[in-house]
Scaffold this active site. Sequence first.
Site, PDB file in Angstrom:
ATOM      1  CB  SER A 125      -1.148   0.160   0.892  1.00 21.49           C
ATOM      2  OG  SER A 125      -0.046  -0.400   2.089  1.00 21.49           O
ATOM      3  CG  HIS A 156      -2.917  -0.632  -3.994  1.00 22.14           C
ATOM      4  ND1 HIS A 156      -2.881   1.090  -3.111  1.00 22.14           N
ATOM      5  CD2 HIS A 156      -3.317  -1.257  -2.560  1.00 22.14           C
ATOM      6  CE1 HIS A 156      -3.540   0.631  -1.910  1.00 22.14           C
ATOM      7  NE2 HIS A 156      -3.135  -0.289  -1.125  1.00 22.14           N
ATOM      8  CD  GLU A 208      -3.904   3.248  -5.553  1.00 21.62           C
ATOM      9  OE1 GLU A 208      -3.920   4.661  -5.154  1.00 21.62           O
ATOM     10  OE2 GLU A 208      -3.210   2.790  -5.082  1.00 21.62           O
ATOM     11  CG  ASN A 225      -3.166   3.723   0.726  1.00 15.89           C
ATOM     12  OD1 ASN A 225      -4.716   3.684   0.880  1.00 15.89           O
ATOM     13  ND2 ASN A 225      -2.291   2.752   1.110  1.00 15.89           N
TER      14      ASN A 225
END
Length: 282
Positions: free
Chosen positions: A119, A140, A152, A190
């Site tokens: 992440s 991800h 992602e 994130n």
Amino acid sequence: MDINKIYVIGVGQMGSGIAQVAAQSGFEVTMYDQTEAIVKKGYDRVAGNLEKLVAKGKLEKAAADETVKRIKTSVALGDAKDADLVIEAIYENPAAKKAIYAELIKVIKPETILASNTSSISITELAASTDRPDRFIGMHFFNPVPVMKLLEIITGYLTSDATLTVAKAIGEKMGKVGVAALDKPGFIVNRILIPMLNEAILLLEEGVASAEDIDKATVNGCGHPMGPLHLTDLVGLDVTLAIMEVLHREFGDSKYRPSPLLKKMVAAGKLGCKTKEGFFKY
Ligand code: 3HC
């Protein structure tokens, strides 16, 4: 390149979610973890999720049975020898991830693509520790994987266009909405989301509002499906802290300073849903 066999390393919430979605999408999946007991827990979680889908009428019983048949388990990395794609989804520790890749590259086929569900750790750095930085990519997924549509796809400095094309096709086959991102800390989601969660924890720490009211505020004021503190519990306080630390270190910007309360709670073992207690009790 045809991808049929996917080897998933790590059967925590992310790894088992990835395994479930991959198997439901027709891939032959192997779930790996360090011990039989851990692997069984992950496998049972997938089987339980499929049963719930059948009970709700969202999946045919026959399809669930076929999905389960496509899943094998493994406690020896040597079983990855015929995998076309390996997706590593262990905890956020670069040394631990690299140690696994070092073992894997001894057994996997030269053309096998290696993907990490990291992440926040640099894909370029992880790729550089392997023998195949051109066939290394970030995939991800988002928690809970069977529900969240996003994937992602992160290219490292040396990831080839061919590898990116394959990763996009796999995401599509899994029914995910793929977005491509360059290898910068936090990628897309994130970088936006985790500082927001951290800010909510700072609000709590400063006594601005109660945990319940902080969550009520963004659910009712912004239409978020769950409040930031509940979401931190779902993501894991340890994972949230690890990502904040990467953002803080890599950007060198004090705006990414992790909340002291978050650090304290992680040190105390209050990691959220997985330990049955974080900002709320479960
Ligand atoms: N596994 C499988 N399915 C699940 C699930 C899980 N762990 N959790 C919930 N679901 C399913 C439920 O079964 C239900 O399915 P149904 O509609 O078919 O009955 C559906 O999701 C909705 O669940 P609930 O009714 O129990 O509860 P909610 O409506 O509150 O939805 C939620 C739960 C989907 C988790 C929703 O609150 C949500 O979208 N929250 C935000 C999640 C989010 O932001 N995730 C991203 C985190 S960041 C991340 O993962 C990146 C990492 O690197 C940190």
